[in-house]
Design a protein around this motif. Sequence first.
Motif, PDB file in Angstrom:
ATOM      1  N   TRP A  38     -14.331 -23.134  -3.871  1.00 12.32           N
ATOM      2  CA  TRP A  38     -13.734 -23.534  -5.149  1.00 12.32           C
ATOM      3  C   TRP A  38     -14.412 -22.845  -6.329  1.00 12.32           C
ATOM      4  N   LYS A  39     -15.748 -22.835  -6.330  1.00 12.65           N
ATOM      5  CA  LYS A  39     -16.499 -22.302  -7.469  1.00 12.65           C
ATOM      6  C   LYS A  39     -16.992 -20.874  -7.265  1.00 12.65           C
ATOM      7  N   ASP A  40     -16.899 -20.359  -6.053  1.00 14.16           N
ATOM      8  CA  ASP A  40     -17.414 -19.036  -5.714  1.00 14.16           C
ATOM      9  C   ASP A  40     -18.906 -18.922  -6.043  1.00 14.16           C
ATOM     10  N   GLU A  41     -19.634 -20.001  -5.757  1.00 14.31           N
ATOM     11  CA  GLU A  41     -21.089 -20.035  -5.946  1.00 14.31           C
ATOM     12  C   GLU A  41     -21.679 -21.098  -5.032  1.00 14.31           C
ATOM     13  N   GLU A  42     -22.988 -21.077  -4.894  1.00 15.99           N
ATOM     14  CA  GLU A  42     -23.672 -22.069  -4.060  1.00 15.99           C
ATOM     15  C   GLU A  42     -23.591 -23.442  -4.724  1.00 15.99           C
ATOM     16  N   PRO A  43     -23.584 -24.508  -3.925  1.00 17.50           N
ATOM     17  CA  PRO A  43     -23.586 -25.851  -4.510  1.00 17.50           C
ATOM     18  C   PRO A  43     -24.818 -26.047  -5.394  1.00 17.50           C
ATOM     19  N   PRO A  44     -24.694 -26.840  -6.449  1.00 15.52           N
ATOM     20  CA  PRO A  44     -25.828 -27.024  -7.358  1.00 15.52           C
ATOM     21  C   PRO A  44     -26.981 -27.769  -6.694  1.00 15.52           C
ATOM     22  N   THR A  45     -28.181 -27.430  -7.109  1.00 14.99           N
ATOM     23  CA  THR A  45     -29.381 -28.125  -6.656  1.00 14.99           C
ATOM     24  C   THR A  45     -30.278 -28.345  -7.869  1.00 14.99           C
ATOM     25  N   PHE A  46     -31.202 -29.221  -7.740  1.00 17.69           N
ATOM     26  CA  PHE A  46     -32.146 -29.454  -8.834  1.00 17.69           C
ATOM     27  C   PHE A  46     -33.219 -28.372  -8.851  1.00 17.69           C
ATOM     28  N   LYS A  47     -33.376 -27.656  -7.760  1.00 13.71           N
ATOM     29  CA  LYS A  47     -34.428 -26.646  -7.648  1.00 13.71           C
ATOM     30  C   LYS A  47     -34.116 -25.375  -8.431  1.00 13.71           C
ATOM     31  N   ARG A  48     -32.845 -24.975  -8.437  1.00 16.30           N
ATOM     32  CA  ARG A  48     -32.479 -23.684  -9.033  1.00 16.30           C
ATOM     33  C   ARG A  48     -32.329 -23.732 -10.544  1.00 16.30           C
ATOM     34  N   GLY A  49     -32.427 -24.893 -11.110  1.00 11.05           N
ATOM     35  CA  GLY A  49     -32.266 -24.996 -12.546  1.00 11.05           C
ATOM     36  C   GLY A  49     -30.813 -25.149 -12.966  1.00 11.05           C
ATOM     37  N   ASP A  50     -29.944 -25.583 -12.065  1.00  8.08           N
ATOM     38  CA  ASP A  50     -28.551 -25.852 -12.432  1.00  8.08           C
ATOM     39  C   ASP A  50     -28.525 -26.997 -13.439  1.00  8.08           C
ATOM     40  N   SER A  51     -27.397 -27.146 -14.095  1.00  6.37           N
ATOM     41  CA  SER A  51     -27.296 -28.241 -15.069  1.00  6.37           C
ATOM     42  C   SER A  51     -27.430 -29.576 -14.343  1.00  6.37           C
ATOM     43  N   TRP A  52     -28.100 -30.503 -14.997  1.00  4.49           N
ATOM     44  CA  TRP A  52     -28.309 -31.820 -14.404  1.00  4.49           C
ATOM     45  C   TRP A  52     -26.993 -32.519 -14.147  1.00  4.49           C
TER      46      TRP A  52
END
Length: 93
Positions: A38-52
């Motif tokens: 859907w997003k053409d990216e890895e699922p968000p994690t808290f480790k990578r600095g994705d938005s909370w």
Amino acid sequence: MKRKNNSRRTTWLLVGAGAAMVAGRLMERGLNSGWRAWKDEEPPTFKRGDSWSQALAFTALSAAAVATAELVARRGAHLGLTQMTGKRAPAGL
């Protein structure tokens, strides 16, 4: 008689738990694959600095989906065992 009940109870617990673990793992993989598609990216994690907000939303969605899949799998396993054995699950399961 008590030993037979313990054995039967253990069988019901193992089948239900095994079904729940498999269903949870499959749901988790499906959610991750769906996010990537859907997003053409890895699922968000808290480790990578994705938005909370994005990481928390994905975590909540994952938890709800995995818990639902595990519940359905456990109930399905119990129904299947009931049909196979003709006996109800031991009390408290």
